[in-house]
Scaffold this active site. Structure first.
Site, mmCIF file in Angstrom:
data_model
loop_
_atom_site.group_PDB
_atom_site.id
_atom_site.type_symbol
_atom_site.label_atom_id
_atom_site.label_comp_id
_atom_site.label_asym_id
_atom_site.label_seq_id
_atom_site.Cartn_x
_atom_site.Cartn_y
_atom_site.Cartn_z
ATOM 1 N N ASN A 1 29.920 42.068 42.425
ATOM 2 C CA ASN A 1 30.312 41.211 43.553
ATOM 3 C C ASN A 1 30.210 42.247 44.632
ATOM 4 O O ASN A 1 30.754 43.216 44.976
ATOM 5 C CB ASN A 1 31.471 40.811 43.495
ATOM 6 C CG ASN A 1 31.802 39.506 44.217
ATOM 7 O OD1 ASN A 1 30.905 39.097 45.006
ATOM 8 N ND2 ASN A 1 33.007 38.968 44.210
ATOM 9 N N HIS B 1 43.739 29.313 38.211
ATOM 10 C CA HIS B 1 44.326 29.661 39.184
ATOM 11 C C HIS B 1 44.911 28.508 40.269
ATOM 12 O O HIS B 1 44.247 27.393 40.398
ATOM 13 C CB HIS B 1 43.109 30.189 40.327
ATOM 14 C CG HIS B 1 42.658 31.590 39.864
ATOM 15 N ND1 HIS B 1 42.024 32.434 40.906
ATOM 16 C CD2 HIS B 1 42.720 32.216 38.760
ATOM 17 C CE1 HIS B 1 41.761 33.366 40.266
ATOM 18 N NE2 HIS B 1 42.017 33.328 38.986
ATOM 19 N N ARG C 1 47.966 31.199 37.010
ATOM 20 C CA ARG C 1 48.282 32.020 37.908
ATOM 21 C C ARG C 1 48.540 31.468 39.264
ATOM 22 O O ARG C 1 47.829 30.444 39.571
ATOM 23 C CB ARG C 1 46.960 32.741 38.113
ATOM 24 C CG ARG C 1 47.258 34.009 39.118
ATOM 25 C CD ARG C 1 45.676 34.607 39.655
ATOM 26 N NE ARG C 1 44.997 34.236 40.714
ATOM 27 C CZ ARG C 1 44.323 34.999 41.399
ATOM 28 N NH1 ARG C 1 43.662 36.111 40.918
ATOM 29 N NH2 ARG C 1 44.055 34.682 42.580
ATOM 30 N N ASP D 1 48.767 37.919 40.734
ATOM 31 C CA ASP D 1 47.871 39.098 41.006
ATOM 32 C C ASP D 1 48.227 39.604 42.336
ATOM 33 O O ASP D 1 48.271 39.076 43.095
ATOM 34 C CB ASP D 1 46.526 38.564 41.137
ATOM 35 C CG ASP D 1 45.351 39.520 41.182
ATOM 36 O OD1 ASP D 1 45.705 40.737 40.989
ATOM 37 O OD2 ASP D 1 44.245 39.281 41.147
ATOM 38 N N GLU E 1 49.468 41.023 37.764
ATOM 39 C CA GLU E 1 48.255 41.871 37.714
ATOM 40 C C GLU E 1 47.873 42.788 38.763
ATOM 41 O O GLU E 1 48.284 42.564 39.962
ATOM 42 C CB GLU E 1 47.186 40.761 37.834
ATOM 43 C CG GLU E 1 45.710 41.016 37.580
ATOM 44 C CD GLU E 1 44.884 40.005 37.830
ATOM 45 O OE1 GLU E 1 45.384 38.865 37.298
ATOM 46 O OE2 GLU E 1 43.762 40.059 38.482
ATOM 47 N N HIS F 1 38.961 39.660 32.938
ATOM 48 C CA HIS F 1 38.839 38.975 34.167
ATOM 49 C C HIS F 1 37.727 37.813 34.044
ATOM 50 O O HIS F 1 36.751 38.149 33.174
ATOM 51 C CB HIS F 1 38.003 40.104 34.954
ATOM 52 C CG HIS F 1 37.823 39.792 36.437
ATOM 53 N ND1 HIS F 1 36.921 40.538 37.402
ATOM 54 C CD2 HIS F 1 38.343 38.900 37.304
ATOM 55 C CE1 HIS F 1 36.989 40.242 38.369
ATOM 56 N NE2 HIS F 1 37.943 39.234 38.613
ATOM 57 N N ASP G 1 32.717 35.460 39.772
ATOM 58 C CA ASP G 1 31.472 36.277 40.301
ATOM 59 C C ASP G 1 31.143 36.892 38.843
ATOM 60 O O ASP G 1 30.218 37.645 38.563
ATOM 61 C CB ASP G 1 31.898 37.413 41.048
ATOM 62 C CG ASP G 1 33.194 38.155 40.900
ATOM 63 O OD1 ASP G 1 34.351 37.429 41.075
ATOM 64 O OD2 ASP G 1 33.183 39.317 40.752
ATOM 65 N N TRP H 1 43.070 47.746 48.803
ATOM 66 C CA TRP H 1 41.989 46.648 48.331
ATOM 67 C C TRP H 1 42.165 45.536 49.487
ATOM 68 O O TRP H 1 43.082 45.140 50.046
ATOM 69 C CB TRP H 1 42.087 46.130 46.991
ATOM 70 C CG TRP H 1 41.061 46.744 46.038
ATOM 71 C CD1 TRP H 1 39.958 46.461 45.915
ATOM 72 C CD2 TRP H 1 41.154 47.914 45.074
ATOM 73 N NE1 TRP H 1 39.068 46.876 44.966
ATOM 74 C CE2 TRP H 1 39.981 48.204 44.522
ATOM 75 C CE3 TRP H 1 42.292 48.776 44.975
ATOM 76 C CZ2 TRP H 1 39.788 49.028 43.699
ATOM 77 C CZ3 TRP H 1 42.200 49.738 43.919
ATOM 78 C CH2 TRP H 1 40.987 49.983 43.242
HETATM 79 O O1 EZ4 Z 1 38.870 40.170 43.376
HETATM 80 O O2 EZ4 Z 1 36.375 38.581 41.179
HETATM 81 O O3 EZ4 Z 1 41.761 38.105 39.137
HETATM 82 N N1 EZ4 Z 1 40.741 38.070 39.942
HETATM 83 C C1 EZ4 Z 1 40.293 38.781 41.140
HETATM 84 C C2 EZ4 Z 1 39.547 38.413 41.732
HETATM 85 C C3 EZ4 Z 1 38.499 39.644 42.226
HETATM 86 C C4 EZ4 Z 1 36.941 39.499 42.247
HETATM 87 C C5 EZ4 Z 1 36.098 40.605 42.604
HETATM 88 O O4 EZ4 Z 1 34.841 40.527 42.347
HETATM 89 O O5 EZ4 Z 1 41.293 39.641 41.416
HETATM 90 O O6 EZ4 Z 1 39.424 37.631 42.839
HETATM 91 CO CO CO Z 2 42.551 40.172 39.943
#
Ligand code: EZ4
Ligand code: CO
Length: 402
Positions: A37, A122, A147, A210, A236, A312, A316, A402
């Site tokens: 990404n 999500h 989440r 997260d 996370e 993950h 993306d 980040w």
């Molecule tokens: O920031 O996929 O848990 N998922 C994430 C995503 C990541 C993107 C990075 O390319 O944290 O939103």
């Molecule tokens: Co994440």
């Protein structure tokens, strides 16, 4: 069998994807995901300019040897670009082998340890009420794990929250967006959010959150401790993971389970995290961690230390990567959970696939190989468009991690 040709498809059906197609003299081809990404073209060049010339003529069945050849042979090991490129080749070779032997990839990895894989969705909202509405919507769709992210009072935007109600997409076209961040209001807000979620939905639903690498270890320890009454499935990326021993502080202070790894590329990035039992879930993916071959080694190593997988699965990661995760997750004993952020309709049409969602679980499908195809003609209608993840600054202008 011999590899006769390999080509990189760069297209943006809904968002940018880099897809490797490896062809053979027997007419069978395999697909691999190489999407990184915001840095897509670097992987495409690594593949086209440096990798493809070295794999043409090789036997695609020798997956381990080709993996080692690309990893050791480059001299410059690891890193997201290298490992995504190796991952793309590796996944394409597993796909070829499954098709050639007329069996799903999970059968090549040990067979089924389970039928369906627990996935999490999500839910997000600009405030708590909107987040609760989105949780209700996803529960209605059948998800057993969700989440939850919500806007923070006083902050203009927050990671994981869509600007307009609906799906959250991490990258935006054009140059990187700059967003603001403040830790104190976040830390005050999140326990209140989860108190409301538990109050509204009870104890059964698995809840995840997260932190997106934004906290110091001690801040994360405080958050984990304050979230304990709400029994989260995990928090996370509580803190950046370059310093693996940073996780010791979090571990020493809270029983809230910890997940990390979406930006890690190799077993060495997680070696201390796993062997010291500082984490509960490892989130590396086939695309960013050297394919199915390397991810299986990470999972097997993790299994010695009570660490389970939680790959993950944001938008993306292409459908090819999702299929790889589902085949591996079906086979390994220590599968934990799989992230499921549904792709756009454009993505799903360009990548027809057999995997499917039902009653909170996902299934890889029973066809040979990975069960995902690429409609190249349709993909050509969606040219690549530069897009980036946002950068974040604290209120005084300092860039966040980040
Ligand atoms: O920031 O996929 O848990 N998922 C994430 C995503 C990541 C993107 C990075 O390319 O944290 O939103
Ligand atoms: Co994440």
């Amino acid at each position: 069998m011999k590899i006769t040709k390999a080509s990189v498809n760069i297209s943006a059906p809904g968002r940018n994807f880099v897809t490797l197609k490896v062809e053979t003299d027997e007419g069978i081809y395999g697909l691999g995901d190489g999407t990184l990404n915001g840095r897509e073209l670097a992987v495409a060049s690594y593949l086209t300019d440096h990798v493809i010339p070295c794999i043409v003529g090789r036997d695609p069945f020798q997956i381990e040897d080709i993996w080692q050849y690309l990893y050791r042979g480059s001299y410059w090991r690891r890193g997201p670009v290298t490992m995504a490129a190796i991952g793309a080749v590796d996944v394409a070779l597993w796909d070829i082998k499954g098709k050639a032997l007329n069996t799903p990839v999970y059968n090549l990895l040990g067979g089924k340890s389970r039928e369906g894989l627990l996935v999490y969705a999500h839910a997000n909202g600009t405030d708590v009420d909107h987040a609760l509405e989105d949780v209700a919507k996803h529960k209605e769709l059948g998800y057993k794990a969700i989440r939850v992210q919500s806007g923070i009072p006083g902050l203009a935007g927050t990671y994981g929250v869509a600007k307009t109600p609906g799906r959250y997409e991490p990258a935006e076209r054009g140059l990187p967006q700059e967003c603001e961040w403040a830790t104190e209001p976040y830390l005050r807000h999140v326990p209140k959010l989860f108190a409301r979620v538990r109050e509204a939905f009870g104890e059964e639903l698995h809840l995840l959150h997260d932190c997106h690498h934004r906290l110091t270890p001690m801040e994360a320890a405080r958050l984990g401790k304050e979230l304990e009454p709400f029994h989260l499935f995990w928090i996370e990326d509580p803190t950046p993971a370059e310093l693996q021993e940073g996780f010791r502080t979090i571990r020493d202070h809270t029983t809230t389970p910890i997940a990390v790894g979406e930006v890690l590329n190799s077993i060495w990035d997680a070696h201390d995290l796993i062997r010291n039992q500082w984490i509960d879930y490892i989130r590396m993916t086939a695309v960013h961690a050297g394919g199915i071959t390397h991810l299986k080694k990470v999972a097997d190593f993790a299994s010695l230390y009570h660490v389970r997988t939680g790959c993950h699965g944001a938008t993306d990661l292409s459908p090819v990567c999702m299929a790889a995760a589902l085949h591996l997750g079906t086979a390994i004993h220590n599968f934990g959970i799989q992230e499921h952020m549904p792709h756009t309709d454009e993505t799903d049409t360009v990548f027809p696939h057999q995997y499917f969602f039902q009653d909170g679980l996902m299934y890889p499908g029973e066809g040979p190989g990975l069960g995902v195809d690429l409609d190249e003609k349709l993909a050509a209608k969606y040219p690549y468009q530069r897009a980036y993840l946002p950068v974040n600054r604290k209120l005084d202008g300092t860039l966040t991690d980040w």
